[in-house]
Design a protein around this motif. Structure first.
Motif, mmCIF file in Angstrom:
data_model
loop_
_atom_site.group_PDB
_atom_site.id
_atom_site.type_symbol
_atom_site.label_atom_id
_atom_site.label_comp_id
_atom_site.label_asym_id
_atom_site.label_seq_id
_atom_site.Cartn_x
_atom_site.Cartn_y
_atom_site.Cartn_z
ATOM 1 N N ARG A 133 0.844 -1.204 0.000
ATOM 2 C CA ARG A 133 0.000 0.000 0.000
ATOM 3 C C ARG A 133 0.880 1.257 0.000
ATOM 4 N NH1 ARG A 133 -2.575 0.167 4.974
ATOM 5 N NH2 ARG A 133 -3.163 -1.977 4.540
ATOM 6 N N PHE A 134 1.931 1.240 0.815
ATOM 7 C CA PHE A 134 2.839 2.397 0.887
ATOM 8 C C PHE A 134 3.417 2.716 -0.503
ATOM 9 C CE2 PHE A 134 7.351 3.608 0.952
ATOM 10 C CZ PHE A 134 7.235 4.892 1.455
ATOM 11 N N PHE A 135 3.927 1.694 -1.190
ATOM 12 C CA PHE A 135 4.551 1.949 -2.503
ATOM 13 C C PHE A 135 3.513 2.361 -3.540
ATOM 14 C CE2 PHE A 135 8.329 -0.210 -0.789
ATOM 15 C CZ PHE A 135 9.298 0.657 -1.249
ATOM 16 N N GLN A 136 2.334 1.752 -3.501
ATOM 17 C CA GLN A 136 1.301 2.121 -4.486
ATOM 18 C C GLN A 136 0.848 3.564 -4.274
ATOM 19 O OE1 GLN A 136 0.602 0.580 -7.170
ATOM 20 N NE2 GLN A 136 1.711 -1.306 -6.686
ATOM 21 N N GLU A 137 0.805 3.998 -3.017
ATOM 22 C CA GLU A 137 0.343 5.361 -2.720
ATOM 23 C C GLU A 137 1.406 6.408 -3.019
ATOM 24 O OE1 GLU A 137 -2.776 4.173 0.867
ATOM 25 O OE2 GLU A 137 -0.971 5.316 1.362
ATOM 26 N N THR A 138 2.669 6.072 -2.787
ATOM 27 C CA THR A 138 3.717 7.112 -2.874
ATOM 28 C C THR A 138 4.517 7.045 -4.176
ATOM 29 O OG1 THR A 138 5.262 5.668 -1.696
ATOM 30 C CG2 THR A 138 3.991 7.239 -0.369
ATOM 31 N N LYS A 139 4.670 5.880 -4.761
ATOM 32 C CA LYS A 139 5.418 5.670 -6.004
ATOM 33 C C LYS A 139 6.725 6.484 -6.070
ATOM 34 C CE LYS A 139 1.554 4.228 -8.919
ATOM 35 N NZ LYS A 139 1.832 2.804 -8.832
ATOM 36 N N PRO A 140 7.670 6.202 -5.186
ATOM 37 C CA PRO A 140 8.949 6.938 -5.229
ATOM 38 C C PRO A 140 9.766 6.576 -6.475
ATOM 39 C CG PRO A 140 9.066 5.174 -3.619
ATOM 40 C CD PRO A 140 7.655 5.179 -4.138
ATOM 41 N N ASP A 141 10.704 7.474 -6.837
ATOM 42 C CA ASP A 141 11.615 7.180 -7.960
ATOM 43 C C ASP A 141 12.716 6.227 -7.521
ATOM 44 O OD1 ASP A 141 10.366 9.001 -9.757
ATOM 45 O OD2 ASP A 141 11.254 10.624 -8.589
ATOM 46 N N ALA A 142 13.185 6.436 -6.290
ATOM 47 C CA ALA A 142 14.330 5.646 -5.813
ATOM 48 C C ALA A 142 14.144 5.298 -4.346
ATOM 49 C CB ALA A 142 15.617 6.451 -5.987
ATOM 50 N N VAL A 143 14.782 4.199 -3.935
ATOM 51 C CA VAL A 143 14.686 3.745 -2.541
ATOM 52 C C VAL A 143 16.096 3.491 -2.009
ATOM 53 C CG1 VAL A 143 13.917 1.862 -1.032
ATOM 54 C CG2 VAL A 143 12.434 2.643 -2.885
ATOM 55 N N ILE A 144 16.368 4.009 -0.803
ATOM 56 C CA ILE A 144 17.552 3.578 -0.046
ATOM 57 C C ILE A 144 17.009 2.765 1.114
ATOM 58 C CG2 ILE A 144 19.511 4.301 1.372
ATOM 59 C CD1 ILE A 144 19.732 6.827 -0.316
#
Ligand SMILES: NC(=O)c1ccc[n+]([C@@H]2O[C@H](COP(=O)([O-])OP(=O)(O)OC[C@H]3O[C@@H](n4cnc5c(N)ncnc54)[C@H](OP(=O)(O)O)[C@@H]3O)[C@@H](O)[C@H]2O)c1
Length: 303
Positions: free
Chosen positions: A37-48
């Motif tokens: 849910r977090f990724f679907q809502e925020t859709k970041p370009d990059a992750v550390i």
């Protein structure tokens, strides 16, 4: 500690980067549905990916189930959900404990999976290897640049000062500080004091991580270290100098020493243009200042 350092760096030097942050209370990474849910809502370009269940030798040896299971679940949930949501760049944080117990020193990247792991932190190391390999496989199969960094022992602001479960520098710093406050004449170190270890100030790691994200084609995994090591006794003396402790050090040689020397070969990351900048003496002063401020405010991390 690492996540906070990366945030400080990005906020001060890359204000153009929009940070998407969640506390553990808001997002439990072991829960696949929450992560998705977090990724679907925020859709970041990059992750550390700096989250993990982390601890010293005793914690690793006492809780192998949690170290393997929680760390594997967090890594798989985050990598899979990130990819599903379209994240193109994912930087996973491993550790140099992924390398075999008898890997040649200094530790080089090709030593991965060349022989058995050190038994005391096998569970944690296995979880890190799963994360690293999953990133590599996503890269091979889907062409997404998912890659990993293997930091050496870290220290710095925001470290965990748990009396038994902390890493070497926070553990020693706390004990030596308490010996000073209590006027204790001696601090006893575990083992002979002769094992040699490498330490990296966390803000140097943060610079390395941001640097790695700027490389078009980073290695699948890369060591991040100084290439320099110090004996535990010498380290304790440096910490005593930083803290202002004038007592002596005893050695409990009934306790195990571990491997005599452990350090990375950082030549690969040096060749990409990153180098550590903060010397141990300077890093210890900064760390102790942060420790004192947290004690004064009553928010020293020690769980
Ligand atoms: N420290 C070192 O010497 C060292 C050396 C090599 C590699 N590394 C790697 O560097 C990374 C960062 O380490 P660190 O020293 O910064 O550790 P840290 O300060 O303990 O940070 C890890 C963070 O992960 C969070 N976390 C743990 N379980 C979680 C969950 N289920 N859901 C959401 N968040 C969770 C922790 O939250 P809580 O605070 O609430 O527990 C903590 O904020 C880790 O991958 C570690 O393996 C560290």
């Amino acid at each position: 500690m690492v996540g906070a350092s990366v945030c400080r760096l990005l906020q001060s030097q890359h204000p153009e980067v929009e940070l998407v942050l969640r506390s553990r209370q808001d997002l439990d990474l072991t829960q696949a549905s929450q992560v998705d849910r977090f990724f679907q809502e925020t859709k970041p370009d990059a992750v550390i990916f700096a989250a993990a269940k982390v601890g010293g030798i005793l914690a690793n040896a006492s809780f192998p189930v949690e170290f393997l299971s929680e760390n594997v679940r967090m890594a798989i949930n985050a990598i899979e959900s990130a990819h599903r949501s379209g994240v193109q760049r994912f930087l996973f944080l491993g550790s140099t404990c992924i390398y075999p117990k008898h890997a040649p020193q200094p530790l080089c990247e090709p030593s991965l999976l060349s022989s058995p792991l050190e038994s005391t932190n096998e569970a944690y190391a296995l979880a890190k290897i799963v994360g690293l390999k999953l990133c590599q496989y996503y890269r091979t199969q889907f062409k997404a640049v998912y890659h990993s960094a293997m930091p050496t022992n870290l220290y710095g602001p925001g470290d965990n000062y748990h009396p038994e479960h902390s890493h070497v520098i926070p553990g020693l710093l706390r004990r030596i500080h308490e010996a000073k406050v209590q006027n204790a004449p001696t601090v006893t170190l575990w083992g002979s004091g002769t094992p040699r270890r490498e330490f990296l100030y966390v803000d140097d790691l943060a610079r390395a991580l941001v640097h790695l994200l700027t490389l078009d084609s980073p290695p699948d995994w890369i060591n991040v270290g100084t290439g320099e090591e110090i004996s535990i006794l010498e380290l304790a003396k440096r910490i005593a100098k930083t803290v202002g402790y004038t007592g002596t050090f005893g050695l409990d040689t009934s306790k195990p020493d571990g491997t005599p020397l452990k350090r990375t070969d950082p030549s690969l990351i040096f060749s990409t243009g990153w180098n550590p900048k903060i010397e141990l003496a300077d890093g210890l002063v900064r760390t102790y200042q942060d420790f004192l401020i947290r004690i004064e405010r009553g928010n020293l991390r020690s769980k």
